[in-house]
Each structure stands twice: as structure tokens, then as C-alpha cells.
Scaffold this motif. Sequence first.
Motif, mmCIF file in Angstrom:
data_model
loop_
_atom_site.group_PDB
_atom_site.id
_atom_site.type_symbol
_atom_site.label_atom_id
_atom_site.label_comp_id
_atom_site.label_asym_id
_atom_site.label_seq_id
_atom_site.Cartn_x
_atom_site.Cartn_y
_atom_site.Cartn_z
ATOM 1 N N ALA A 77 -115.974 30.066 -83.569
ATOM 2 C CA ALA A 77 -116.335 28.674 -83.855
ATOM 3 C C ALA A 77 -117.429 28.202 -82.902
ATOM 4 O O ALA A 77 -117.606 28.746 -81.812
ATOM 5 N N ASP A 78 -118.135 27.172 -83.326
ATOM 6 C CA ASP A 78 -119.160 26.533 -82.506
ATOM 7 C C ASP A 78 -118.460 25.550 -81.568
ATOM 8 O O ASP A 78 -117.691 24.690 -82.017
ATOM 9 N N ARG A 79 -118.727 25.660 -80.268
ATOM 10 C CA ARG A 79 -118.054 24.784 -79.285
ATOM 11 C C ARG A 79 -118.403 23.309 -79.481
ATOM 12 O O ARG A 79 -117.570 22.442 -79.251
ATOM 13 N N ALA A 80 -119.602 23.012 -79.880
ATOM 14 C CA ALA A 80 -120.037 21.611 -80.004
ATOM 15 C C ALA A 80 -119.542 20.960 -81.290
ATOM 16 O O ALA A 80 -119.050 19.831 -81.275
ATOM 17 N N THR A 81 -119.654 21.662 -82.414
ATOM 18 C CA THR A 81 -119.328 21.056 -83.708
ATOM 19 C C THR A 81 -117.943 21.443 -84.241
ATOM 20 O O THR A 81 -117.470 20.847 -85.196
ATOM 21 N N TYR A 110 -112.047 30.835 -80.793
ATOM 22 C CA TYR A 110 -111.136 29.691 -80.822
ATOM 23 C C TYR A 110 -109.760 30.249 -81.148
ATOM 24 O O TYR A 110 -109.588 30.934 -82.152
ATOM 25 N N TYR A 111 -108.790 30.002 -80.296
ATOM 26 C CA TYR A 111 -107.463 30.601 -80.421
ATOM 27 C C TYR A 111 -106.459 29.619 -81.008
ATOM 28 O O TYR A 111 -106.431 28.446 -80.637
ATOM 29 N N GLY A 112 -105.627 30.135 -81.901
ATOM 30 C CA GLY A 112 -104.584 29.322 -82.524
ATOM 31 C C GLY A 112 -105.179 28.319 -83.498
ATOM 32 O O GLY A 112 -106.308 28.444 -83.946
ATOM 33 N N GLY A 113 -104.407 27.327 -83.831
ATOM 34 C CA GLY A 113 -104.887 26.271 -84.713
ATOM 35 C C GLY A 113 -105.117 26.757 -86.133
ATOM 36 O O GLY A 113 -104.590 27.770 -86.570
ATOM 37 N N SER A 114 -105.949 26.006 -86.849
ATOM 38 C CA SER A 114 -106.227 26.336 -88.244
ATOM 39 C C SER A 114 -107.627 25.859 -88.602
ATOM 40 O O SER A 114 -108.294 25.197 -87.815
ATOM 41 N N VAL A 115 -108.041 26.214 -89.812
ATOM 42 C CA VAL A 115 -109.347 25.793 -90.323
ATOM 43 C C VAL A 115 -109.102 24.807 -91.454
ATOM 44 O O VAL A 115 -108.396 25.106 -92.416
ATOM 45 N N ALA A 116 -109.673 23.626 -91.340
ATOM 46 C CA ALA A 116 -109.501 22.581 -92.357
ATOM 47 C C ALA A 116 -110.443 22.836 -93.531
ATOM 48 O O ALA A 116 -111.324 23.701 -93.473
ATOM 49 N N ASN A 161 -112.884 21.203 -94.458
ATOM 50 C CA ASN A 161 -114.282 20.925 -94.105
ATOM 51 C C ASN A 161 -114.881 22.028 -93.224
ATOM 52 O O ASN A 161 -115.930 21.848 -92.629
ATOM 53 N N ASN A 162 -114.184 23.165 -93.120
ATOM 54 C CA ASN A 162 -114.615 24.353 -92.359
ATOM 55 C C ASN A 162 -114.685 24.093 -90.850
ATOM 56 O O ASN A 162 -115.490 24.681 -90.140
ATOM 57 N N ARG A 163 -113.845 23.188 -90.361
ATOM 58 C CA ARG A 163 -113.762 22.893 -88.933
ATOM 59 C C ARG A 163 -112.416 23.372 -88.398
ATOM 60 O O ARG A 163 -111.396 23.282 -89.080
ATOM 61 N N VAL A 164 -112.416 23.880 -87.169
ATOM 62 C CA VAL A 164 -111.173 24.344 -86.547
ATOM 63 C C VAL A 164 -110.485 23.180 -85.845
ATOM 64 O O VAL A 164 -111.138 22.236 -85.395
ATOM 65 N N SER A 165 -109.160 23.246 -85.781
ATOM 66 C CA SER A 165 -108.409 22.209 -85.065
ATOM 67 C C SER A 165 -107.033 22.752 -84.694
ATOM 68 O O SER A 165 -106.555 23.724 -85.275
ATOM 69 N N GLY A 166 -106.397 22.114 -83.729
ATOM 70 C CA GLY A 166 -105.033 22.455 -83.345
ATOM 71 C C GLY A 166 -104.908 23.641 -82.412
ATOM 72 O O GLY A 166 -103.814 24.092 -82.129
#
Length: 107
Positions: free
Chosen positions: A49-53, A71-77, A79-84
Motif C-alpha cells: 500500500a501507499d503510505r500517504a494515500t 501493510y499488515y492485517g486489516g482489509s481492503v475496502a 474504494n481500494n484503500r487499506v484499513s484496520g
Amino acid sequence: MDDSSTGSRTTETTTRRMRSGGVALGGMGLLAAALVACGSSSEPDKRCADRATLEKLNTKECKSGGRGAYYYGGSVASNNRVSGGSFDKSAVTRGGIGGSHKSSSGG
């Protein structure tokens, strides 16, 4: 000696072998499913993942010289963004059955 008794014995032996092979194959399938469900690895899921966006990137972007970071753990929404999860691997642990799951958003 009667040929019919020998033929019967051969058929019975073949049937037994096939049954035990089926049981072994069925058992292997169950074992594989259990390992996948329990999370046989202590490593958390990772994605590039991109650290800024926080946009999910192709894995090659995390290789040497790329613009991404793992980027470890979490999921991809959608909108193609990682979170969690977190860019810090030590902040995320993988949970299985009876395990715990810790996550934090990092930057």
C-alpha cells in the motif's frame, strides 16, 4: 481348489483397499481445511500500500525502489484503500480460533 472362492477373496481385498484410501484422502482434506481455518501461520496478512494515500498497490511496488510499503492485517475496502491494520508488523498479530486480533492504524 475352487476358482470362485479365489475370485471372491480378490474382490473383497480390493474393496477394502479402496475404502481405506478414501478415508485417508477424506482425512487429508479435513486436515487441510482445519489448518486454513485456524491460521496455521503466525504471520499477519500483508499487502502492498501507499503510505500517504493508503491505496492498495501491486506487490512489485513494495519491492526494492517501489513507492509502496507492506501493510499488515486489516482489509481492503471497495474504494481500494487499506484499513484496520498497520505498516508496523509488530503492531499486528494474527488470530485464529481462540486467538486474539490486535490492529491499529499506522502511518
